[in-house]
Design a protein around this motif. Structure first.
Motif, short mmCIF file in Angstrom:
data_model
loop_
_atom_site.label_atom_id
_atom_site.label_comp_id
_atom_site.label_asym_id
_atom_site.label_seq_id
_atom_site.Cartn_x
_atom_site.Cartn_y
_atom_site.Cartn_z
N SER A 30 21.71 47.02 44.81
CA SER A 30 22.28 45.80 44.23
C SER A 30 22.71 46.05 42.79
O SER A 30 22.15 46.90 42.09
CB SER A 30 21.24 44.67 44.22
OG SER A 30 20.84 44.36 45.53
N ALA A 31 23.72 45.28 42.37
CA ALA A 31 24.16 45.31 40.98
C ALA A 31 24.61 43.91 40.59
O ALA A 31 25.08 43.14 41.44
CB ALA A 31 25.31 46.30 40.80
N THR A 32 24.46 43.59 39.33
CA THR A 32 25.00 42.34 38.80
C THR A 32 25.95 42.71 37.66
O THR A 32 25.58 43.46 36.77
CB THR A 32 23.88 41.43 38.29
OG1 THR A 32 23.02 41.11 39.38
CG2 THR A 32 24.46 40.13 37.71
N ILE A 33 27.15 42.18 37.74
CA ILE A 33 28.20 42.55 36.80
C ILE A 33 28.68 41.29 36.09
O ILE A 33 28.88 40.25 36.73
CB ILE A 33 29.38 43.22 37.54
CG1 ILE A 33 28.86 44.38 38.40
CG2 ILE A 33 30.43 43.71 36.55
CD1 ILE A 33 29.80 44.77 39.52
N THR A 34 28.83 41.39 34.78
CA THR A 34 29.27 40.24 33.99
C THR A 34 30.65 40.52 33.42
O THR A 34 30.90 41.59 32.86
CB THR A 34 28.27 39.98 32.85
OG1 THR A 34 26.97 39.84 33.42
CG2 THR A 34 28.63 38.70 32.09
N PHE A 35 31.54 39.55 33.57
CA PHE A 35 32.92 39.68 33.09
C PHE A 35 33.18 38.75 31.91
O PHE A 35 32.31 37.93 31.56
CB PHE A 35 33.89 39.38 34.25
CG PHE A 35 33.78 40.36 35.35
CD1 PHE A 35 34.54 41.53 35.34
CD2 PHE A 35 32.87 40.18 36.38
CE1 PHE A 35 34.43 42.47 36.35
CE2 PHE A 35 32.73 41.12 37.39
CZ PHE A 35 33.51 42.26 37.37
N ALA A 36 34.36 38.87 31.33
CA ALA A 36 34.70 38.04 30.17
C ALA A 36 34.69 36.55 30.54
O ALA A 36 34.32 35.71 29.72
CB ALA A 36 36.07 38.43 29.63
N ASN A 37 35.10 36.25 31.74
CA ASN A 37 35.20 34.84 32.16
C ASN A 37 35.38 34.80 33.68
O ASN A 37 35.38 35.85 34.35
CB ASN A 37 36.41 34.17 31.46
CG ASN A 37 37.67 35.01 31.61
OD1 ASN A 37 37.96 35.53 32.69
ND2 ASN A 37 38.41 35.15 30.52
N PHE A 38 35.53 33.60 34.22
CA PHE A 38 35.66 33.45 35.66
C PHE A 38 36.92 34.14 36.19
O PHE A 38 36.90 34.75 37.27
CB PHE A 38 35.70 31.96 36.04
CG PHE A 38 35.90 31.73 37.51
CD1 PHE A 38 34.88 31.95 38.42
CD2 PHE A 38 37.13 31.30 37.99
CE1 PHE A 38 35.08 31.75 39.78
CE2 PHE A 38 37.34 31.09 39.35
CZ PHE A 38 36.31 31.33 40.25
N VAL A 39 38.01 34.02 35.45
CA VAL A 39 39.28 34.57 35.94
C VAL A 39 39.17 36.08 36.14
O VAL A 39 39.60 36.62 37.17
CB VAL A 39 40.44 34.23 34.98
CG1 VAL A 39 41.72 34.93 35.41
CG2 VAL A 39 40.66 32.72 34.94
N GLU A 40 38.58 36.76 35.17
CA GLU A 40 38.44 38.20 35.35
C GLU A 40 37.47 38.53 36.49
O GLU A 40 37.70 39.47 37.26
CB GLU A 40 37.99 38.89 34.06
CG GLU A 40 38.18 40.39 34.20
CD GLU A 40 37.62 41.22 33.06
OE1 GLU A 40 36.90 40.68 32.21
OE2 GLU A 40 37.90 42.44 33.05
N ALA A 41 36.40 37.77 36.59
CA ALA A 41 35.45 37.99 37.70
C ALA A 41 36.17 37.86 39.04
O ALA A 41 35.97 38.67 39.95
CB ALA A 41 34.29 36.99 37.62
N TRP A 42 37.04 36.84 39.13
CA TRP A 42 37.73 36.63 40.40
C TRP A 42 38.77 37.70 40.68
O TRP A 42 38.98 38.10 41.84
CB TRP A 42 38.36 35.24 40.47
CG TRP A 42 38.65 34.92 41.89
CD1 TRP A 42 39.84 34.97 42.53
CD2 TRP A 42 37.68 34.59 42.88
NE1 TRP A 42 39.68 34.69 43.85
CE2 TRP A 42 38.37 34.45 44.10
CE3 TRP A 42 36.28 34.41 42.85
CZ2 TRP A 42 37.71 34.13 45.28
CZ3 TRP A 42 35.63 34.10 44.03
CH2 TRP A 42 36.35 33.96 45.21
N GLY A 43 39.43 38.18 39.64
CA GLY A 43 40.36 39.29 39.83
C GLY A 43 39.64 40.52 40.39
O GLY A 43 40.11 41.16 41.35
N PHE A 44 38.49 40.81 39.81
CA PHE A 44 37.67 41.92 40.32
C PHE A 44 37.26 41.69 41.77
O PHE A 44 37.42 42.57 42.63
CB PHE A 44 36.43 42.07 39.43
CG PHE A 44 35.33 42.88 40.06
CD1 PHE A 44 35.40 44.27 40.12
CD2 PHE A 44 34.22 42.26 40.62
CE1 PHE A 44 34.39 45.02 40.72
CE2 PHE A 44 33.20 42.99 41.22
CZ PHE A 44 33.29 44.38 41.27
#
Lengths: 100, 100, 100, 100
Positions: free
Chosen positions: B30-44
């Motif tokens: 398992s891994a937990t990854i944090t992005f700049a915001n929701f938009v970048e998380a969704w792009g990933f």
């Protein structure tokens, strides 16, 4: 600021959007939706991702293959608010377009 | 058919992809990854959704705003296999393109 | 209502976002962006799709494999406005996160 | 390697998938699809993006708000092949799930 929904409003939310259930503590509603396959699940999630960002109100959600589990709550208000009603509405509209 | 990874292969997976941890029972990572915001998380997540469907191997994952938690395991094999290694590789490539 | 950008503002747009060119009639700006592959192109497009819907200002865009061609204009105003500046800004931010 | 479709196969493609038209040179088919709004258009496009990558056969497509224009052709073969038939099939399936 969003006010916490009163019990009539929560009842209305649950009646208007079948498939959602209230958490034991009354602070959130959840639904699990099953699609034909992963591709359709992801198409649905993408539509809701756009709606969520537009509403500036994001779900807590998980996905395994064709299943999507969604929890709605308003953390700032520590409970359910009209923001959750709005997002539940967008979810129902997306599902309705998909003959579900 | 996919064979279960041996312990050297699991070690290699964890070394090659920092940020992943092995579950207590050794059947998943398992891994937990944090992005700049929701938009970048969704792009990933969208990039990984495409890769997962192409590999015909899907993650168990959840998202809240800018955080994405991913679990990889191969249910058919009841443990970790090369399919999990492959998907972990795609995830690392997508993150690398994002300067993380 | 959005006002049409004056020529200084158009110059600023073009300077701030290298890679964009003004159409001959001065009513639109366009850029073509190349990614590593289709998956990355689609991740980018998805981020911009969310931003566009949030701004309620959508691009005219096309995609072939790893190439994305984008044209920005404000139809209601028959020319370029601050809405195009805003969307160009989101595009640059998404690209910057991708080391482009 | 993909063989060029013969004229019976092209006819079958056009009959099986109403809304598509053959280009004047016979090398490609095109369709324009209109959705309720941008969000639904993007949900559709995302589903097809995943299918395209899985088939390793990508459309030439453009989008403006709720409209999506798609052209299918096989560049390697300089014409229409079974790969275009396959992608047209995925597009029709996604549309069918949406009551179109």
């Amino acid at each position: 600021m969003s006010d916490i929904l009163n019990s009539d409003q929560v009842d209305h939310l649950l009646t208007a959007h079948p498939g959602w259930t209230l958490s034991d503590d009354g602070l959130a509603v959840s639904a699990t939706i099953t699609f034909a396959n992963f591709v359709e699940a992801w198409g649905f999630m993408t539509e809701i991702a756009i709606e969520a960002e537009k509403l500036n109100h994001h779900p807590e959600w998980s996905n395994v293959y064709n299943r999507v589990a969604i929890t709605l709550t308003t953390h700032d208000a520590n409970g359910l608010t009209q923001r959750d009603v709005a997002l539940a509405g967008r979810i129902s509209e997306s599902l309705k377009r998909r003959e579900k």
